[in-house]
Design an enzyme around this catalytic site. Structure first.
Site, short mmCIF file in Angstrom:
data_model
loop_
_atom_site.label_atom_id
_atom_site.label_comp_id
_atom_site.label_asym_id
_atom_site.label_seq_id
_atom_site.Cartn_x
_atom_site.Cartn_y
_atom_site.Cartn_z
N ASP A 189 120.92 61.94 -3.81
CA ASP A 189 122.16 61.24 -4.17
C ASP A 189 123.09 61.15 -2.96
O ASP A 189 124.27 61.44 -3.04
CB ASP A 189 122.84 61.99 -5.32
CG ASP A 189 123.76 61.09 -6.15
OD1 ASP A 189 123.50 59.89 -6.22
OD2 ASP A 189 124.72 61.61 -6.73
N ASP A 235 117.34 55.79 -6.91
CA ASP A 235 118.38 55.56 -5.90
C ASP A 235 117.97 55.80 -4.46
O ASP A 235 118.66 55.35 -3.55
CB ASP A 235 119.63 56.42 -6.17
CG ASP A 235 120.44 55.92 -7.35
OD1 ASP A 235 120.03 54.96 -8.00
OD2 ASP A 235 121.49 56.52 -7.63
N ASP A 414 126.93 60.82 -16.88
CA ASP A 414 126.62 60.41 -15.50
C ASP A 414 127.36 61.26 -14.48
O ASP A 414 126.97 61.30 -13.31
CB ASP A 414 127.01 58.95 -15.29
CG ASP A 414 126.20 58.00 -16.14
OD1 ASP A 414 124.99 58.25 -16.30
OD2 ASP A 414 126.76 57.01 -16.63
#
EC number: 3.2.1.91
Length: 459
Positions: A189, A235, A414
């Site tokens: 992330d 991601d 989230d």
């Protein structure tokens, strides 16, 4: 990115002090607020960053969320005639050789998510919300992916595959396939804060990650007769396309590529079909991003020696974009490629031109309400005015798309809206983010209610 709750909840007693409301934070690293809960709730430690007040009646056992409804499965609709060629239902047939790896299988219902709904959500649907209980029960039966977002969760993959193996041996028809997300890169992330992972590149993270992949491979080899579908590292590659101006992403680039290559080569097994995460239309669908994205995905694929088990790409994971929409919402900011079908049909030829004949899956778990409440297309955290979307199916109407799937379990947060939290990301405090919100992966009851209320199709 956004990742699911820990394997089980450990319940800890706290001293008498100000009480936190149901679903509120009651502990965690750096937390200084109330550490006891209102009557009927218990403070449950989720991870080192977060403890949450959960309903006491539904969470008396630390193993409840792991074991409930573990044998439930659901069929995948396969009525379309516009699909990629349908292949054999044999779980040991290589994905690329058998066509659509979803065809001929029913998908395993995520037992952990099902038990979250049963143990956490439904007991709180009382009073004016009691009419949603039937819909919640139905949502719990929709197959969704299991996230292997820590090494500690990898053994559960073996538990679930053993259960699938047992049901298939007992005559499950069609046979059941497992679904998992591989999500534990070092410095994970890299362009956000809400889902930072357990491994650091500076602390031998690459080697730790390879051990994590080795553990997954060992389980997949052990259950070689169970057809298994994997989404690889949400991601990660998309960040390498657009976010190398972020120092953490630039520093992580070589490690991300090395680790992804290791995952693709080690998990290239006959019973496996893999989909690399490819962001979404609002990220890589912009005309300026399409070719760089295709170049990177094709390079990763070829550098791994074009693994037979790599079927293609996954889009819209944990996001909200429509599969197809007649009028582009204002928040798409003038990009005509404003839905996932347009994005896929734009990037697929660019991949094919480089020898990567990619097929796709699309996460429809939270895209049922269109347009959403997003103020900007890049707003990703607990977005308001969203709903559960199309149920998993191979009836996509597009030969490039193998299936609509639910990758993100709807109802898991989230990211936290608490600006004092270690993993607070500003997106979770925006006006289009539902608040107050708990830490990433913990149960967010108000969000689950929103998804149920706006579900399209309705339950």
């Amino acid at each position: 990115m956004h990742y699911p709750l820990s394997l089980a909840l450990a319940f800890l007693p706290f001293g008498i002090q100000a009480q936190q409301t149901l679903w509120g934070q009651c502990g965690g690293q750096g937390y200084s607020g109330a550490t006891s809960c209102v009557a009927g709730a218990t403070c449950a430690t989720v991870n080192e960053y977060y403890a949450q007040c959960t309903p006491a009646a539904g969470t008396s056992s630390a193993t409840t969320l792991k074991t409930t409804t573990s044998s439930t499965t659901a069929a995948v609709t396969t009525t379309t005639t516009t699909q990629s060629p349908t292949g054999s239902a044999s779980p040991t047939t290589t994905a690329s050789a058998s066509g659509n790896p979803f065809s001929g299988y029913q998908l395993y219902v995520n037992p952990y998510y099902s038990s979250e709904v049963a143990s956490l959500a439904i007991p709180s649907l009382t009073g004016s919300l009691s009419s949603l209980q039937a819909a919640a029960t139905a949502a719990a039966k929709v197959p969704s992916f299991v996230w292997l977002d820590t090494a500690a969760k990898v053994p559960t993959m073996g538990d679930y595959l053993a259960d699938i193996q047992s049901q298939n041996a007992a005559g499950a028809n069609p046979p059941i396939a497992g679904q998992f997300v591989v999500y534990d890169l070092p410095d994970r992330d890299c362009a956000a804060l809400a889902s930072n992972g357990e491994y650091s590149i500076a602390d031998n993270g690459v080697e730790h990650y390879k051990s994590y992949i080795d553990s997954i491979r060992e389980i997949l080899v052990q259950y070689s007769d169970v057809h298994t579908l994997l989404v690889i590292e949400p991601d990660s590659l998309a960040n390498l396309v657009t976010n190398l101006n972020v120092a953490k992403c630039a520093n992580a680039e070589s490690a991300y590529l090395e680790c992804t290559n290791y995952a693709l080569t080690q998990l290239n097994l006959p019973n496996v079909a893999m989909y690399l995460d490819a962001g979404h239309a609002g990220w890589l669908g912009w005309p300026a991003n399409q070719q760089p994205a295709a170049d990177l995905f094709a390079s990763v694929y070829k550098n791994a020696s074009s693994p037979a088990a790599v079927r293609g790409l996954a889009t819209n994971v944990a996001n909200y974009n429509a599969w197809t929409i007649s009028s582009c919402p204002s928040y798409t900011q003038g990009n005509s490629v404003c839905d996932e079908q347009q994005y896929i049909n734009a990037i697929a030829p660019l991949l094919q031109a480089q020898g990567f004949d990619a097929h796709f899956i699309v996460d429809t778990g939270r895209n049922g309400k269109q347009p959403t409440g997003q103020q900007a297309w890049g707003d990703w955290c607990n977005v308001i005015n969203t709903g559960f979307g199309e149920r998993p199916t191979t009836d996509t109407g597009d030969a490039l798309v193998d299936a609509f799937v639910w990758v993100k379990p709807g109802g898991e947060s989230d990211g936290t809206s608490d600006s004092s939290a270690t993993r607070y990301d500003a997106h979770c405090g925006y006006s289009d983010a539902l608040q107050p919100a708990p830490e990433a992966g913990t149960w967010f009851q108000a969000y689950f209610v929103q998804l149920l209320t706006n579900a399209n199709p309705a339950f």
